[in-house]
Design a protein around this motif. Sequence first.
Motif, PDB file in Angstrom:
ATOM      1  N   ARG A  96       0.847  -1.194   0.000  1.00 53.14           N
ATOM      2  CA  ARG A  96       0.000   0.000   0.000  1.00 53.14           C
ATOM      3  C   ARG A  96       0.883   1.244   0.000  1.00 53.14           C
ATOM      4  O   ARG A  96       1.685   1.445   0.912  1.00 53.14           O
ATOM      5  CB  ARG A  96      -0.925  -0.005   1.219  1.00 53.14           C
ATOM      6  CG  ARG A  96      -2.012  -1.063   1.155  1.00 53.14           C
ATOM      7  CD  ARG A  96      -2.900  -1.026   2.396  1.00 53.14           C
ATOM      8  NE  ARG A  96      -4.094  -1.830   2.217  1.00 53.14           N
ATOM      9  CZ  ARG A  96      -4.152  -3.139   2.439  1.00 53.14           C
ATOM     10  NH1 ARG A  96      -3.060  -3.781   2.840  1.00 53.14           N
ATOM     11  NH2 ARG A  96      -5.265  -3.813   2.251  1.00 53.14           N
ATOM     12  N   ILE A  97       0.697   2.068  -1.027  1.00 56.14           N
ATOM     13  CA  ILE A  97       1.527   3.256  -1.231  1.00 56.14           C
ATOM     14  C   ILE A  97       0.642   4.496  -1.183  1.00 56.14           C
ATOM     15  O   ILE A  97      -0.399   4.553  -1.835  1.00 56.14           O
ATOM     16  CB  ILE A  97       2.241   3.198  -2.595  1.00 56.14           C
ATOM     17  CG1 ILE A  97       3.045   1.908  -2.740  1.00 56.14           C
ATOM     18  CG2 ILE A  97       3.131   4.421  -2.796  1.00 56.14           C
ATOM     19  CD1 ILE A  97       3.464   1.615  -4.164  1.00 56.14           C
ATOM     20  N   SER A  98       1.060   5.487  -0.427  1.00 59.70           N
ATOM     21  CA  SER A  98       0.369   6.777  -0.401  1.00 59.70           C
ATOM     22  C   SER A  98       1.298   7.844  -0.966  1.00 59.70           C
ATOM     23  O   SER A  98       2.477   7.896  -0.604  1.00 59.70           O
ATOM     24  CB  SER A  98      -0.035   7.148   1.031  1.00 59.70           C
ATOM     25  OG  SER A  98      -0.540   8.473   1.092  1.00 59.70           O
ATOM     26  N   THR A  99       0.774   8.679  -1.853  1.00 62.67           N
ATOM     27  CA  THR A  99       1.575   9.783  -2.379  1.00 62.67           C
ATOM     28  C   THR A  99       0.646  10.882  -2.875  1.00 62.67           C
ATOM     29  O   THR A  99      -0.573  10.757  -2.797  1.00 62.67           O
ATOM     30  CB  THR A  99       2.519   9.301  -3.499  1.00 62.67           C
ATOM     31  OG1 THR A  99       3.450  10.361  -3.815  1.00 62.67           O
ATOM     32  CG2 THR A  99       1.749   8.915  -4.755  1.00 62.67           C
ATOM     33  N   ALA A 104       1.834  10.889  -8.203  1.00 57.22           N
ATOM     34  CA  ALA A 104       1.256   9.617  -8.644  1.00 57.22           C
ATOM     35  C   ALA A 104       1.006   9.626 -10.143  1.00 57.22           C
ATOM     36  O   ALA A 104       1.370   8.679 -10.860  1.00 57.22           O
ATOM     37  CB  ALA A 104      -0.050   9.353  -7.890  1.00 57.22           C
ATOM     38  N   LEU A 108       4.966   8.334 -10.661  1.00 58.50           N
ATOM     39  CA  LEU A 108       4.911   6.958 -10.168  1.00 58.50           C
ATOM     40  C   LEU A 108       4.158   6.017 -11.099  1.00 58.50           C
ATOM     41  O   LEU A 108       4.677   4.963 -11.478  1.00 58.50           O
ATOM     42  CB  LEU A 108       4.272   6.936  -8.773  1.00 58.50           C
ATOM     43  CG  LEU A 108       4.213   5.573  -8.079  1.00 58.50           C
ATOM     44  CD1 LEU A 108       5.610   4.995  -7.926  1.00 58.50           C
ATOM     45  CD2 LEU A 108       3.544   5.708  -6.718  1.00 58.50           C
ATOM     46  N   MET A 112       5.322   2.348 -12.863  1.00 55.49           N
ATOM     47  CA  MET A 112       4.978   1.159 -12.102  1.00 55.49           C
ATOM     48  C   MET A 112       5.074  -0.144 -12.888  1.00 55.49           C
ATOM     49  O   MET A 112       5.401  -1.187 -12.305  1.00 55.49           O
ATOM     50  CB  MET A 112       3.577   1.300 -11.507  1.00 55.49           C
ATOM     51  CG  MET A 112       3.519   2.170 -10.267  1.00 55.49           C
ATOM     52  SD  MET A 112       4.710   1.723  -8.969  1.00 55.49           S
ATOM     53  CE  MET A 112       4.167   0.082  -8.542  1.00 55.49           C
ATOM     54  N   ILE A 126      -2.259   2.040  -4.821  1.00 59.27           N
ATOM     55  CA  ILE A 126      -1.791   3.424  -4.696  1.00 59.27           C
ATOM     56  C   ILE A 126      -2.950   4.310  -4.289  1.00 59.27           C
ATOM     57  O   ILE A 126      -3.991   4.335  -4.943  1.00 59.27           O
ATOM     58  CB  ILE A 126      -1.175   3.909  -6.028  1.00 59.27           C
ATOM     59  CG1 ILE A 126       0.028   3.041  -6.402  1.00 59.27           C
ATOM     60  CG2 ILE A 126      -0.772   5.375  -5.922  1.00 59.27           C
ATOM     61  CD1 ILE A 126       0.614   3.363  -7.766  1.00 59.27           C
ATOM     62  N   SER A 128      -3.697   8.225  -3.823  1.00 61.08           N
ATOM     63  CA  SER A 128      -3.164   9.567  -4.055  1.00 61.08           C
ATOM     64  C   SER A 128      -4.018  10.593  -3.324  1.00 61.08           C
ATOM     65  O   SER A 128      -5.232  10.651  -3.507  1.00 61.08           O
ATOM     66  CB  SER A 128      -3.113   9.881  -5.558  1.00 61.08           C
ATOM     67  OG  SER A 128      -4.406   9.930  -6.114  1.00 61.08           O
TER      68      SER A 128
END
Length: 313
Positions: A96-99, A104, A108, A112, A126, A128
């Motif tokens: 789990r990625i937060s940006t 994003a 990103l 990916m 992801i 965002s």
Amino acid sequence: MKPLRSLSGLIDFECAARWGSFKLAAQELHKTPAAVSLQVKHLEDAVGFPLFVRHPRHIALTAKGQELAIAVGRSLGDLRAKVAALQRGDEEAILRISTTHSFAIKWLVPRMPRFTKRHPELDIRIDSNDTPVDLEDDGVDVAIRFGPVKDGDPALLFRERLVPVYSPELLAEGQQELTLADLSRFPLLCERTPEAWLQLLNENRALKGKFEGKYDFSRTFSHWGVLAQAAVAGQGIALVPYGIAFEDIASGSLRVLQCRSAPYGNGYRFLVNPHKEAMAKVQQFRAWVDAEMEAMRRTLDAGNGRAGEPPAK
């Protein structure tokens, strides 16, 4: 010292320490205040020192009690996070990625496929958003955030540089590139305010002297990604972080106006949920992001001159 025969004493103690009250702890634990107080007393007997000073109307942690409360709270937090992950069944398989929205969309997500090709076993999710994230409470493994950075920060990924970019559609027939003299001919697209543009113009003596002109700052945007997209659409010349414009520059959708860049103190930081930093999926993602950032940095500092600055003579 008596051995700890039950962890319930630690749980009751941590709850009472957090609330500063046996009564409120009892409400959370669905017990009576007397039962909580008794568990804490058993724990005090086992550890051999008092954890609370008991006053008629309230309780207060002792110095040793405060130290133990911090350690127990951290350990219980780790256990809760582990149980929650095991319940979801995603401890190893989901990353789990937060940006931020702009990072994003413009940096990103286009990259990916390269990461997922290396690690097809991972389910990438992801999120965002431009609001601060609590990695533990929000269930996030890692976050990439944009803001002020300092050299030597182990979380630092890339110190940004603002570069002026434009669509090749703005070139007149037969014109090879735009120059400082062209800045007064097009709208100068801004992220919220023209302050960064004014710094760049001042660095290049374009507010006075041979490049002096009347500049149009009438078009502003709330996100760097939207600003870069406006430049791709030919709406004007935009001053954007290099990383946000990198893919469009590489594809030829945007070109960099060669001039001296403006000072800029922001960049990207890699933040990790403290309960997840030793996990393979997190380390794999950090290594991949570092490699991608380094490749971008080499392009920025290529031998034909730094992007946004004239080539060395």
